[in-house]
Scaffold this motif. Structure first.
Motif, PDB file in Angstrom:
ATOM      1  N   LEU A 107       0.823  -1.214   0.000  1.00 54.21           N
ATOM      2  CA  LEU A 107       0.000   0.000   0.000  1.00 54.21           C
ATOM      3  C   LEU A 107       0.858   1.266   0.000  1.00 54.21           C
ATOM      4  CD1 LEU A 107      -2.755  -1.009   2.580  1.00 54.21           C
ATOM      5  CD2 LEU A 107      -2.963  -0.915   0.085  1.00 54.21           C
ATOM      6  N   TYR A 108       2.181   1.075   0.110  1.00 51.81           N
ATOM      7  CA  TYR A 108       3.082   2.231   0.104  1.00 51.81           C
ATOM      8  C   TYR A 108       4.083   2.157  -1.050  1.00 51.81           C
ATOM      9  CZ  TYR A 108       1.023   3.357   4.573  1.00 51.81           C
ATOM     10  OH  TYR A 108       0.123   3.683   5.566  1.00 51.81           O
ATOM     11  N   ASN A 109       3.823   1.282  -2.029  1.00 54.42           N
ATOM     12  CA  ASN A 109       4.670   1.239  -3.224  1.00 54.42           C
ATOM     13  C   ASN A 109       4.588   2.580  -3.945  1.00 54.42           C
ATOM     14  OD1 ASN A 109       5.754  -1.384  -3.183  1.00 54.42           O
ATOM     15  ND2 ASN A 109       3.852  -2.257  -3.972  1.00 54.42           N
ATOM     16  N   GLY A 110       5.739   3.180  -4.235  1.00 53.35           N
ATOM     17  CA  GLY A 110       5.771   4.462  -4.930  1.00 53.35           C
ATOM     18  C   GLY A 110       5.748   5.667  -4.009  1.00 53.35           C
ATOM     19  N   LEU A 111       5.809   5.439  -2.687  1.00 48.20           N
ATOM     20  CA  LEU A 111       5.761   6.570  -1.754  1.00 48.20           C
ATOM     21  C   LEU A 111       7.011   7.438  -1.862  1.00 48.20           C
ATOM     22  CD1 LEU A 111       4.372   8.066   0.560  1.00 48.20           C
ATOM     23  CD2 LEU A 111       5.474   6.500   2.170  1.00 48.20           C
ATOM     24  N   LYS A 112       8.178   6.816  -2.040  1.00 42.48           N
ATOM     25  CA  LYS A 112       9.422   7.591  -2.089  1.00 42.48           C
ATOM     26  C   LYS A 112       9.427   8.608  -3.235  1.00 42.48           C
ATOM     27  CE  LYS A 112      13.275   5.389  -1.326  1.00 42.48           C
ATOM     28  NZ  LYS A 112      14.475   4.549  -1.571  1.00 42.48           N
ATOM     29  N   PRO A 113       9.175   8.188  -4.508  1.00 40.75           N
ATOM     30  CA  PRO A 113       9.146   9.204  -5.568  1.00 40.75           C
ATOM     31  C   PRO A 113       8.042  10.236  -5.369  1.00 40.75           C
ATOM     32  CG  PRO A 113       8.358   7.086  -6.391  1.00 40.75           C
ATOM     33  CD  PRO A 113       8.962   6.842  -5.049  1.00 40.75           C
ATOM     34  N   THR A 114       6.959   9.825  -4.718  1.00 36.99           N
ATOM     35  CA  THR A 114       5.864  10.766  -4.462  1.00 36.99           C
ATOM     36  C   THR A 114       6.306  11.873  -3.524  1.00 36.99           C
ATOM     37  OG1 THR A 114       4.191   9.053  -4.786  1.00 36.99           O
ATOM     38  CG2 THR A 114       3.519  11.004  -3.569  1.00 36.99           C
ATOM     39  N   LEU A 115       6.977  11.503  -2.437  1.00 34.07           N
ATOM     40  CA  LEU A 115       7.431  12.513  -1.479  1.00 34.07           C
ATOM     41  C   LEU A 115       8.521  13.395  -2.078  1.00 34.07           C
ATOM     42  CD1 LEU A 115       7.487  10.487   1.876  1.00 34.07           C
ATOM     43  CD2 LEU A 115       5.732  12.062   1.032  1.00 34.07           C
ATOM     44  N   ILE A 116       9.428  12.792  -2.859  1.00 28.96           N
ATOM     45  CA  ILE A 116      10.478  13.583  -3.512  1.00 28.96           C
ATOM     46  C   ILE A 116       9.858  14.573  -4.496  1.00 28.96           C
ATOM     47  CG2 ILE A 116      12.449  13.469  -5.091  1.00 28.96           C
ATOM     48  CD1 ILE A 116      13.133  10.758  -3.811  1.00 28.96           C
ATOM     49  N   ARG A 117       8.838  14.130  -5.218  1.00 30.60           N
ATOM     50  CA  ARG A 117       8.143  14.996  -6.179  1.00 30.60           C
ATOM     51  C   ARG A 117       7.338  16.079  -5.464  1.00 30.60           C
ATOM     52  NH1 ARG A 117       2.438  14.740  -8.500  1.00 30.60           N
ATOM     53  NH2 ARG A 117       2.105  13.624  -6.572  1.00 30.60           N
ATOM     54  N   THR A 118       6.705  15.704  -4.346  1.00 29.12           N
ATOM     55  CA  THR A 118       5.761  16.589  -3.675  1.00 29.12           C
ATOM     56  C   THR A 118       6.398  17.868  -3.163  1.00 29.12           C
ATOM     57  OG1 THR A 118       4.245  14.823  -3.040  1.00 29.12           O
ATOM     58  CG2 THR A 118       4.272  16.774  -1.631  1.00 29.12           C
ATOM     59  N   ILE A 119       7.621  17.758  -2.632  1.00 26.22           N
ATOM     60  CA  ILE A 119       8.242  18.931  -2.014  1.00 26.22           C
ATOM     61  C   ILE A 119       8.387  20.082  -3.012  1.00 26.22           C
ATOM     62  CG2 ILE A 119      10.369  19.792  -0.937  1.00 26.22           C
ATOM     63  CD1 ILE A 119      10.549  17.030   0.461  1.00 26.22           C
ATOM     64  N   PRO A 120       9.040  19.907  -4.173  1.00 24.12           N
ATOM     65  CA  PRO A 120       9.112  21.038  -5.109  1.00 24.12           C
ATOM     66  C   PRO A 120       7.784  21.335  -5.800  1.00 24.12           C
ATOM     67  CG  PRO A 120      10.133  19.095  -6.071  1.00 24.12           C
ATOM     68  CD  PRO A 120       9.813  18.750  -4.653  1.00 24.12           C
ATOM     69  N   ALA A 121       6.979  20.286  -6.060  1.00 28.13           N
ATOM     70  CA  ALA A 121       5.743  20.481  -6.830  1.00 28.13           C
ATOM     71  C   ALA A 121       4.707  21.287  -6.053  1.00 28.13           C
ATOM     72  CB  ALA A 121       5.166  19.130  -7.250  1.00 28.13           C
ATOM     73  N   THR A 122       4.438  20.892  -4.796  1.00 31.89           N
ATOM     74  CA  THR A 122       3.435  21.633  -4.034  1.00 31.89           C
ATOM     75  C   THR A 122       3.962  22.983  -3.562  1.00 31.89           C
ATOM     76  OG1 THR A 122       4.044  20.378  -2.048  1.00 31.89           O
ATOM     77  CG2 THR A 122       2.109  19.647  -3.259  1.00 31.89           C
ATOM     78  N   ALA A 123       5.275  23.075  -3.356  1.00 30.31           N
ATOM     79  CA  ALA A 123       5.865  24.380  -3.047  1.00 30.31           C
ATOM     80  C   ALA A 123       5.626  25.338  -4.208  1.00 30.31           C
ATOM     81  CB  ALA A 123       7.365  24.226  -2.778  1.00 30.31           C
ATOM     82  N   THR A 124       5.849  24.843  -5.439  1.00 29.04           N
ATOM     83  CA  THR A 124       5.617  25.660  -6.635  1.00 29.04           C
ATOM     84  C   THR A 124       4.138  25.988  -6.801  1.00 29.04           C
ATOM     85  OG1 THR A 124       7.508  24.586  -7.711  1.00 29.04           O
ATOM     86  CG2 THR A 124       5.961  25.761  -9.143  1.00 29.04           C
ATOM     87  N   LEU A 125       3.280  25.008  -6.521  1.00 32.84           N
ATOM     88  CA  LEU A 125       1.834  25.216  -6.612  1.00 32.84           C
ATOM     89  C   LEU A 125       1.394  26.393  -5.745  1.00 32.84           C
ATOM     90  CD1 LEU A 125      -1.206  24.403  -7.085  1.00 32.84           C
ATOM     91  CD2 LEU A 125      -0.928  22.815  -5.174  1.00 32.84           C
ATOM     92  N   PHE A 126       1.792  26.391  -4.491  1.00 32.26           N
ATOM     93  CA  PHE A 126       1.307  27.423  -3.581  1.00 32.26           C
ATOM     94  C   PHE A 126       1.949  28.784  -3.849  1.00 32.26           C
ATOM     95  CE2 PHE A 126      -0.474  24.065  -0.801  1.00 32.26           C
ATOM     96  CZ  PHE A 126      -1.725  24.634  -0.608  1.00 32.26           C
TER      97      PHE A 126
END
Length: 312
Positions: free
Chosen positions: A277-296
């Motif tokens: 249920l946590y397969n792919g969590l690592k790339p998600t968290l790595i992606r999330t930091i710059p992506a959601t920072a840019t979003l906001f």
């Protein structure tokens, strides 16, 4: 015209203006998020839906890059991803602004700016219901395009042939096979993912902004660096909370599963273990930091510029 009628018309105009600003700012924020985060989002979807094909995040990334390149591989599904994120974030932020006003009114808070982190989180929870309705069809197309090679490889083993298609042809195929409602496969799991997820998303974002605000300073004046930090915190909390539901949603949409989401989750745990249920969590968290920072940052500064333009 009475004074009360005039005041009511002015308030309606201000509400419409605020809604348009939130809609446009959310659209631009969603666009920025896609271009920053799409490669690792592709890796996430592949690892969620076909975990046995890859040894890890780096292997999935390099295999995809070597096999299909940048445009057709790492940026597969970019068009529906853009549609999905622009649709989701424009509706999400427009609904968020409206829900903030509703929560402020119901709780007796004088203005949206005075809402607590819990109040903002509650507004995000209800706003996510509306964005889920726009997100589900485009997310379905995006996920199927991202994992198309893996689906085709499985069919080739069974004697089929590999045939890559684009977003419009895929949409037509789904509608021919399942009708219009086929585009909403995974809606229940999408709503189950989005509503609690955005409770923590906006709660984490607004709470972090509040923590980073100096005494006597407005949250809107903390600067782009602190806004990016708050966005990264909100995105990280979001994915940590919703990831198991996202895995289930991805499998339903990519593999055309028809069983209820809870049944699929129990089956994954039984056959693959809780870790699946946590397969792919690592790339998600790595992606999330710059992506959601840019979003906001994009959202807040677009909103600020448009407010200045409208008020001048």
């Amino acid at each position: 015209m009475t004074l009360e009628t005039f005041d009511g018309d002015v308030q309606q105009l201000n509400n419409l203006k605020a809604g348009i600003i939130d809609f446009v700012a959310g659209s631009l924020g969603g666009t920025a998020l896609v271009y920053v985060g799409q490669p690792l989002d592709t890796v996430k979807v592949k690892m969620q839906t076909f975990p046995s094909m890859y040894k890890g995040m780096v292997n999935c990334f390099t295999t995809t890059l070597k096999s299909d390149g940048i445009a057709k591989g790492l940026y597969a599904g970019t068009v529906p991803a853009l549609v999905a994120n622009v649709a989701e974030n424009s509706v999400l932020f427009a609904a968020y602004g409206g829900c903030q006003k509703a929560v402020a009114h119901l709780t007796g808070v004088r203005s949206v700016e005075d809402l607590s982190s819990l109040g903002n989180a509650t507004a995000g929870f209800f706003a996510a219901f509306f964005s889920s309705l726009t997100l589900c069809p485009t997310e379905l197309i995006k996920c199927q395009l991202q994992a198309m090679r893996e689906v085709q490889v499985q069919r080739t083993i069974s004697g089929g042939s590999i045939n890559f298609i684009g977003p419009w042809e895929l949409t037509r195929q789904i509608m021919r096979r399942d009708g219009f409602t086929g585009l909403f496969r995974g809606l229940t799991s999408t709503i189950a993912r989005e509503m609690p997820g955005y409770f923590f998303f906006f709660g984490g974002y607004e709470g972090t902004r509040q923590l980073l605000t100096k005494p006597g300073q407005s949250k809107e004046d903390i600067g782009w660096q602190k806004t990016m930090v708050a966005g990264a915190v909100g995105g990280t909390v979001l994915w940590l909370v919703i990831f198991p539901a996202d895995v289930v949603k991805s499998r339903i949409q990519v593999q055309n599963l028809r069983a209820p989401a809870l049944v699929i989750m129990k089956d994954i745990i039984r056959t693959e273990g809780v870790g699946a249920l946590y397969n792919g969590l690592k790339p998600t968290l790595i992606r999330t930091i710059p992506a959601t920072a840019t979003l906001f940052v994009t959202y807040e500064y677009t909103k600020k510029v448009m407010n200045d333009l409208f008020n001048n």
